[in-house]
Scaffold this motif. Structure first.
Motif, PDB file in Angstrom:
ATOM      1  N   LEU A   7     -10.984   2.534  -4.866  1.00 44.94           N
ATOM      2  CA  LEU A   7     -10.102   2.549  -3.693  1.00 44.94           C
ATOM      3  C   LEU A   7      -9.197   1.318  -3.690  1.00 44.94           C
ATOM      4  O   LEU A   7      -7.986   1.434  -3.473  1.00 44.94           O
ATOM      5  CB  LEU A   7     -10.912   2.602  -2.401  1.00 44.94           C
ATOM      6  CG  LEU A   7     -10.109   2.452  -1.114  1.00 44.94           C
ATOM      7  CD1 LEU A   7      -9.108   3.594  -0.945  1.00 44.94           C
ATOM      8  CD2 LEU A   7     -11.039   2.372   0.085  1.00 44.94           C
ATOM      9  N   GLN A   8      -9.755   0.152  -3.940  1.00 41.77           N
ATOM     10  CA  GLN A   8      -8.954  -1.072  -3.933  1.00 41.77           C
ATOM     11  C   GLN A   8      -7.911  -1.059  -5.046  1.00 41.77           C
ATOM     12  O   GLN A   8      -6.756  -1.435  -4.817  1.00 41.77           O
ATOM     13  CB  GLN A   8      -9.862  -2.293  -4.034  1.00 41.77           C
ATOM     14  CG  GLN A   8     -10.677  -2.508  -2.779  1.00 41.77           C
ATOM     15  CD  GLN A   8     -11.731  -3.595  -2.918  1.00 41.77           C
ATOM     16  OE1 GLN A   8     -12.109  -3.978  -4.029  1.00 41.77           O
ATOM     17  NE2 GLN A   8     -12.215  -4.074  -1.793  1.00 41.77           N
ATOM     18  N   SER A  11      -5.237   1.452  -4.110  1.00 38.52           N
ATOM     19  CA  SER A  11      -4.418   0.944  -3.007  1.00 38.52           C
ATOM     20  C   SER A  11      -3.405  -0.093  -3.494  1.00 38.52           C
ATOM     21  O   SER A  11      -2.224  -0.041  -3.125  1.00 38.52           O
ATOM     22  CB  SER A  11      -5.327   0.332  -1.938  1.00 38.52           C
ATOM     23  OG  SER A  11      -4.564  -0.173  -0.874  1.00 38.52           O
ATOM     24  N   TYR A  14      -0.783   1.687  -5.546  1.00 46.89           N
ATOM     25  CA  TYR A  14       0.078   2.515  -4.691  1.00 46.89           C
ATOM     26  C   TYR A  14       1.082   1.658  -3.912  1.00 46.89           C
ATOM     27  O   TYR A  14       2.264   1.972  -3.851  1.00 46.89           O
ATOM     28  CB  TYR A  14      -0.775   3.337  -3.724  1.00 46.89           C
ATOM     29  CG  TYR A  14       0.032   4.103  -2.712  1.00 46.89           C
ATOM     30  CD1 TYR A  14       0.849   5.165  -3.110  1.00 46.89           C
ATOM     31  CD2 TYR A  14      -0.003   3.783  -1.370  1.00 46.89           C
ATOM     32  CE1 TYR A  14       1.597   5.878  -2.189  1.00 46.89           C
ATOM     33  CE2 TYR A  14       0.736   4.481  -0.444  1.00 46.89           C
ATOM     34  CZ  TYR A  14       1.539   5.528  -0.857  1.00 46.89           C
ATOM     35  OH  TYR A  14       2.291   6.221   0.059  1.00 46.89           O
ATOM     36  N   HIS A  15       0.584   0.579  -3.322  1.00 46.00           N
ATOM     37  CA  HIS A  15       1.435  -0.229  -2.449  1.00 46.00           C
ATOM     38  C   HIS A  15       2.329  -1.226  -3.185  1.00 46.00           C
ATOM     39  O   HIS A  15       3.375  -1.603  -2.658  1.00 46.00           O
ATOM     40  CB  HIS A  15       0.585  -0.998  -1.429  1.00 46.00           C
ATOM     41  CG  HIS A  15      -0.048  -0.120  -0.402  1.00 46.00           C
ATOM     42  ND1 HIS A  15       0.670   0.612   0.506  1.00 46.00           N
ATOM     43  CD2 HIS A  15      -1.343   0.160  -0.150  1.00 46.00           C
ATOM     44  CE1 HIS A  15      -0.141   1.292   1.287  1.00 46.00           C
ATOM     45  NE2 HIS A  15      -1.380   1.044   0.909  1.00 46.00           N
ATOM     46  N   LEU A  27      -7.519   6.687  -6.819  1.00 47.10           N
ATOM     47  CA  LEU A  27      -7.777   7.223  -5.480  1.00 47.10           C
ATOM     48  C   LEU A  27      -8.566   8.529  -5.552  1.00 47.10           C
ATOM     49  O   LEU A  27      -9.452   8.765  -4.718  1.00 47.10           O
ATOM     50  CB  LEU A  27      -6.463   7.419  -4.721  1.00 47.10           C
ATOM     51  CG  LEU A  27      -5.732   6.127  -4.359  1.00 47.10           C
ATOM     52  CD1 LEU A  27      -4.344   6.426  -3.813  1.00 47.10           C
ATOM     53  CD2 LEU A  27      -6.547   5.308  -3.367  1.00 47.10           C
ATOM     54  N   GLU A  46     -10.281   6.421   3.888  1.00 44.79           N
ATOM     55  CA  GLU A  46      -9.121   5.653   3.441  1.00 44.79           C
ATOM     56  C   GLU A  46      -8.579   6.235   2.137  1.00 44.79           C
ATOM     57  O   GLU A  46      -7.366   6.361   1.952  1.00 44.79           O
ATOM     58  CB  GLU A  46      -9.490   4.181   3.255  1.00 44.79           C
ATOM     59  CG  GLU A  46      -8.345   3.305   2.811  1.00 44.79           C
ATOM     60  CD  GLU A  46      -7.295   3.060   3.882  1.00 44.79           C
ATOM     61  OE1 GLU A  46      -6.165   2.701   3.507  1.00 44.79           O
ATOM     62  OE2 GLU A  46      -7.594   3.233   5.074  1.00 44.79           O
ATOM     63  N   LEU A  50      -4.782   7.704   1.815  1.00 48.73           N
ATOM     64  CA  LEU A  50      -3.828   7.177   0.833  1.00 48.73           C
ATOM     65  C   LEU A  50      -3.462   8.220  -0.219  1.00 48.73           C
ATOM     66  O   LEU A  50      -2.305   8.340  -0.609  1.00 48.73           O
ATOM     67  CB  LEU A  50      -4.398   5.937   0.148  1.00 48.73           C
ATOM     68  CG  LEU A  50      -4.359   4.640   0.934  1.00 48.73           C
ATOM     69  CD1 LEU A  50      -5.079   3.532   0.162  1.00 48.73           C
ATOM     70  CD2 LEU A  50      -2.934   4.231   1.236  1.00 48.73           C
TER      71      LEU A  50
END
Length: 121
Positions: A7-8, A11, A14-15, A27, A46, A50
């Protein structure tokens, strides 16, 4: 632990990068792994949020909606995520998916959501 790491990584990718393929992979792994662990609601929802946002950004709304529906179905015991995912699904219909959430845009009809009740309460 593995689900949270995916997830981290997803993220951050993605960001902060333009590498949607790698972000999607991490993800998707986070979503799949976290579904097997009941205590990982934050990671699970989350990741779903995302991932569906990424799918929408890639114009894959038909892939995002079933994911959101599944997350909504299993999030009923966590009110924060349940409401957030419901809003995310709702805004994926009338407005085109974009990186900016529809409810953050100036044209979002907040007044329609928060009209006074006419019941005299």
């Amino acid at each position: 632990m593995e689900a949270r790491t995916h997830l981290q990584l997803g993220s951050v990718l993605y960001h902060h990068t333009r590498n949607g393929d790698q972000a999607r992979g991490h993800l998707e792994k986070a979503w799949l792994i976290s579904q097997q662990i009941p205590q990982f609601e934050d990671v699970k929802f989350e990741a779903a949020s995302l991932l569906s946002e990424l799918y929408c950004q890639e114009n894959s709304v038909d892939t995002a909606k079933p994911l959101l529906r599944k997350a909504i179905q299993i999030s009923q015991q966590t009110p924060y995520w349940h409401c957030r995912l419901l809003f995310q699904l709702a805004v994926s219909d009338p407005w085109p998916c974009s990186r900016k959430k529809a409810w953050e845009s100036p044209g979002f009809p907040w007044d329609a959501l928060f009209t006074p009740l006419s019941c005299g309460c």
